[in-house]
Design a protein around this motif. Structure first.
Motif, PDB file in Angstrom:
ATOM      1  N   ARG A   1       0.857  -1.370   0.132  1.00  0.00           N
ATOM      2  CA  ARG A   1       0.020   0.008  -0.003  1.00  0.00           C
ATOM      3  C   ARG A   1       1.032   1.404   0.186  1.00  0.00           C
ATOM      4  O   ARG A   1       0.685   2.119  -0.466  1.00  0.00           O
ATOM      5  N   ILE A   2       1.993   1.257   0.602  1.00  0.00           N
ATOM      6  CA  ILE A   2       2.762   2.388   0.821  1.00  0.00           C
ATOM      7  C   ILE A   2       3.426   2.550  -0.706  1.00  0.00           C
ATOM      8  O   ILE A   2       3.736   3.726  -1.038  1.00  0.00           O
ATOM      9  N   LEU A   3       3.742   1.508  -1.372  1.00  0.00           N
ATOM     10  CA  LEU A   3       4.379   1.787  -2.814  1.00  0.00           C
ATOM     11  C   LEU A   3       3.387   2.041  -3.696  1.00  0.00           C
ATOM     12  O   LEU A   3       3.683   2.789  -4.661  1.00  0.00           O
ATOM     13  N   ARG A   4       2.013   1.677  -3.569  1.00  0.00           N
ATOM     14  CA  ARG A   4       1.108   2.003  -4.491  1.00  0.00           C
ATOM     15  C   ARG A   4       0.965   3.747  -4.326  1.00  0.00           C
ATOM     16  O   ARG A   4       0.754   4.222  -5.351  1.00  0.00           O
ATOM     17  N   GLY A   5       1.187   4.213  -3.077  1.00  0.00           N
ATOM     18  CA  GLY A   5       1.098   5.679  -3.266  1.00  0.00           C
ATOM     19  C   GLY A   5       2.068   6.455  -3.611  1.00  0.00           C
ATOM     20  O   GLY A   5       2.021   7.632  -3.788  1.00  0.00           O
TER      21      GLY A   5
ATOM     22  N   LYS B   1      -7.809  23.417  -7.785  1.00  0.00           N
ATOM     23  CA  LYS B   1      -8.051  22.155  -7.244  1.00  0.00           C
ATOM     24  C   LYS B   1      -6.868  21.543  -6.511  1.00  0.00           C
ATOM     25  O   LYS B   1      -5.707  21.993  -6.616  1.00  0.00           O
ATOM     26  N   PRO B   2      -7.301  20.670  -5.524  1.00  0.00           N
ATOM     27  CA  PRO B   2      -6.119  20.233  -4.553  1.00  0.00           C
ATOM     28  C   PRO B   2      -5.230  19.452  -5.173  1.00  0.00           C
ATOM     29  O   PRO B   2      -5.597  18.545  -5.905  1.00  0.00           O
ATOM     30  N   THR B   3      -4.042  19.657  -5.110  1.00  0.00           N
ATOM     31  CA  THR B   3      -2.770  18.905  -5.807  1.00  0.00           C
ATOM     32  C   THR B   3      -2.041  17.904  -4.756  1.00  0.00           C
ATOM     33  O   THR B   3      -1.904  18.365  -3.767  1.00  0.00           O
ATOM     34  N   ALA B   4      -1.751  16.897  -5.577  1.00  0.00           N
ATOM     35  CA  ALA B   4      -0.945  15.807  -4.617  1.00  0.00           C
ATOM     36  C   ALA B   4       0.465  16.278  -4.557  1.00  0.00           C
ATOM     37  O   ALA B   4       1.150  16.905  -5.375  1.00  0.00           O
ATOM     38  N   ALA B   5       1.078  15.747  -3.517  1.00  0.00           N
ATOM     39  CA  ALA B   5       2.635  15.975  -3.633  1.00  0.00           C
ATOM     40  C   ALA B   5       3.312  15.310  -4.498  1.00  0.00           C
ATOM     41  O   ALA B   5       2.574  14.247  -5.100  1.00  0.00           O
TER      42      ALA B   5
ATOM     43  N   ARG C   1       3.035  11.429  -5.449  1.00  0.00           N
ATOM     44  CA  ARG C   1       2.315  10.587  -4.448  1.00  0.00           C
ATOM     45  C   ARG C   1       0.903  10.406  -5.318  1.00  0.00           C
ATOM     46  O   ARG C   1       0.226  11.508  -5.723  1.00  0.00           O
ATOM     47  N   THR C   2       0.400   9.524  -5.390  1.00  0.00           N
ATOM     48  CA  THR C   2      -0.895   9.110  -6.031  1.00  0.00           C
ATOM     49  C   THR C   2      -1.917   9.354  -5.125  1.00  0.00           C
ATOM     50  O   THR C   2      -2.289   8.657  -4.031  1.00  0.00           O
ATOM     51  N   PRO C   3      -2.806  10.168  -5.453  1.00  0.00           N
ATOM     52  CA  PRO C   3      -3.879  10.605  -4.576  1.00  0.00           C
ATOM     53  C   PRO C   3      -5.163   9.377  -4.610  1.00  0.00           C
ATOM     54  O   PRO C   3      -5.502   8.942  -5.768  1.00  0.00           O
TER      55      PRO C   3
END
Lengths: 154, 154
Positions: free
Chosen positions: A54-58, B2-6, B9-11
């Motif tokens: 899950r960490i890597l998916r993120g 719109k909110p943007t991810a780091a 990092r997949t939102p």
DNA sequence: AAAGATTGAGGTTTCAATCTTT
DNA sequence: AAAGATTGAAACCTCAATCTTT
């Protein structure tokens, strides 16, 4: 009439509120984690392995061992062999970084994404089954108290 | 805007309150259990071994494997070898029961009582250090919420 | 020398299969 | 057959020592 102990039971001082809460916390975490672990075992994943996936998916760009260790929900002193097992099953891929050749970047692969996708709904269901009866309000109160626990001395 | 991810990092969808509480619970239990485990390691006891000794101290007439398993704070599917290690160190003693020769009674010995006595104060101190800053009121609220968690479906 | 990761060795956990007594 | 406990094998966890790159 003075309070009497059950047969064969040595009476001891009443436990402190700290100790009671501590034991409740450990007991509850163990109890709730078990059904989830059971679910993960149907696809041969340990809770730690699932956590890594899950960490890597993120972070599809990949993460170093150290970063993974930092984000683990449960401390793990041997990320290397955790990744070994996931790599052997081709759920993740590893490679040395170009710039700093000390670091190893781990990335989730298609296989890993598939396993996770197959687990998303069952895991959500399990969480709801285990904790849904508390309701949003008490769940948030609980989360707040747990955060306060983690803000202690250690 | 719109909110943007780091970066990298997949939102993903916001986690449910159940999932957040679940993760907090596991994380907190791991975090708090670690210093206690560290303390126990100074006398070469695992948390489970310590748990067994405390259970046996509470029942000087001895308990069967099954009874011990029931009272463990953390589920353990192999009480036998847990007791083996404690017996080898002469912290407990075991013997078959007279009446029903299937059951084995485990009893705490003087060595086990000594180890426990040496740990009582340090363990209390650790609990207070870890959780004392919450105060009685929040500790009781926490204990209540944890009890409610355990009253769920599973 | 320090940071990042890997390896070796020992103990522990886990599941399933077995043994013994009822 | 069922209850209670033990054993076997495999995976896992943990600590300390090592290797590689900076």
């Amino acid at each position: 009439m003075k309070p009497t102990a059950a047969p064969g039971r040595t009476p001891r001082r009443a436990p402190s509120a700290e100790e009671a809460a501590y034991l409740d916390l450990i007991r509850t975490a163990d109890l709730l984690s078990r059904p989830v672990a059971q679910l993960l075992k149907t696809v041969d994943l340990s809770p730690a392995q699932y956590n890594v996936l899950r960490i890597l998916r993120g972070s599809p760009d990949g993460l170093t061992c150290g970063e993974i260790a930092n984000r683990m929900i449960t401390r793990d002193p041997d990320i290397t062999r955790l990744l070994d097992r996931l790599e052997k099953r081709r759920l993740i891929a590893r490679g040395r970084d170009g710039k700093d050749r000390r670091v190893v970047l781990a990335r989730i692969g298609p296989g890993g994404l598939d396993v996770l996708a197959s687990l998303d709904q069952p895991v959500r269901d399990a969480h709801r089954r285990l904790l849904g009866h508390l309701g949003e309000e008490r769940l948030r109160a609980l989360a707040g108290l747990l955060a306060a626990c983690r803000g202690g001395e250690d």
